[in-house]
Scaffold this motif. Structure first.
Motif: not given
Length: 319
Positions: A140-147, A155-158
């Motif tokens: 989806k883009g942008g800085m992402r968190d996933y739990y 704090n992951a961004q492709v």
């Protein structure tokens, strides 16, 4: 209308040969290629296992129209799904409109190498479904968190995303994974086990008219007997039933298992030799089962000869 593809078997061919074979398969008229993603070959006789994402980069530079899908990548244990999200995005950026991310729940042969527990099939399928969600979240883009239950991303961004995201197809050989593939995937892949039954579940579970890929092995040779012996020596795993190809940890185990099967066991469902009608019949069987994409794996070293044979004797039948 069926499309016929070519299998790039990473277990049997080194990286430069795979790149060359991909180019030749495009020239021969195959519509797509499917490349395996292994850490180990099934047996030491097969002898190869290059890192698939490096090979895909090479293929992107020598082909112009060939569609390529991973057949298949496991994004659950050996490689975290956040890394697969980045790798597949890069591949899609290098092959605009030509790359498909094929995902599956994997084999212990490849996934155990860090000492992780190999979970039972229902858990592996849950992990795969969550991994797909991780990948799509990062896309989806942008800085992402996933739990999630299995994976954490912080704090992951492709950053290098393609203009068009690649579709995700899910591999299945049973009802649980087939219904999950209908939910989570944009297409269906079957490696040749329980193909018709799994496809029915996929369609009935919401898969509708999504693309359906099936793979099977053949062994073109100058004689049927030569083909049968090559298949037996190089690809004995076709005789293994049930969960065997999912749970054994090393090539040595598969070699031990191979001593318990005969050439007849191995080639029971593998077209061998130079008769085009035998190969055409096998493809037509897959079409009757409902598959619209058929990937053919040529066992052994005679890849150029196989492609010339299909170009001249088999592919024209389906145009």
């Amino acid at each position: 209308m069926v499309e016929i593809g070519y299998k790039l078997a990473s277990e049997e061919h080194g990286p430069l040969d795979l790149v060359c074979n991909a180019r030749q398969s495009e020239d021969a008229g195959f519509a797509f290629a499917m490349i395996s993603d292994h850490y180990h070959p099934w047996t030491t006789r097969q002898g190869e296992s290059p890192f698939v994402w490096s090979v895909i980069g090479g293929i992107s530079q020598v082909t112009a129209e060939l569609r390529l899908l991973t057949g298949v990548t496991c994004p659950t244990i050996r490689i975290h799904p956040a890394i697969i999200a980045q790798a597949a995005a890069t591949a899609a950026a290098m092959m605009p409109g030509r790359f498909i991310l094929g995902l599956g729940s994997g084999e212990n042969l490849n996934e155990h190498i860090f000492g992780d527990r190999w979970p039972p099939a229902p858990v592996r399928i849950e992990m795969l479904e969550e991994a797909v969600d991780v990948i799509r979240t990062l896309w989806k883009g942008g800085m992402r968190d996933y739990y999630g239950s299995f994976y954490t991303v912080e704090n992951a961004q492709v950053f290098s995303l393609p203009e068009t995201l690649p579709p995700i197809y899910i591999a299945s050989e049973g009802p649980i994974s087939a219904s999950m593939a209908a939910r989570a995937g944009e297409g269906f892949i079957n490696a040749g086990t329980n193909a018709e039954e799994s496809l029915v579940v996929f369609r009935d579970s919401g898969g509708g008219d999504k693309p359906a890929y099936v793979e099977f092995s053949v062994c073109w040779a100058e004689s049927e007997e030569e083909g049968r012996m090559t298949a037996y020596e190089q690809w004995p795993i076709t005789a293994n039933k049930g969960e065997l190809n999912r749970v054994l940890p090393t090539p040595a185990h598969y070699e031990q298992l191979a001593t318990m099967v005969t050439p007849e066991d191995v080639v029971e469902d593998v077209p061998c030799g130079p008769d085009p009608e035998v190969h055409i019949k096998k493809i037509e069987e897959s079409v009757r089962k409902g598959f619209d994409h058929v990937c053919v794996h040529q066992i052994g070293r005679q890849q150029r000869e196989f492609m010339e044979f299909y170009m001249n004797e088999v592919l024209p039948h389906f145009r």
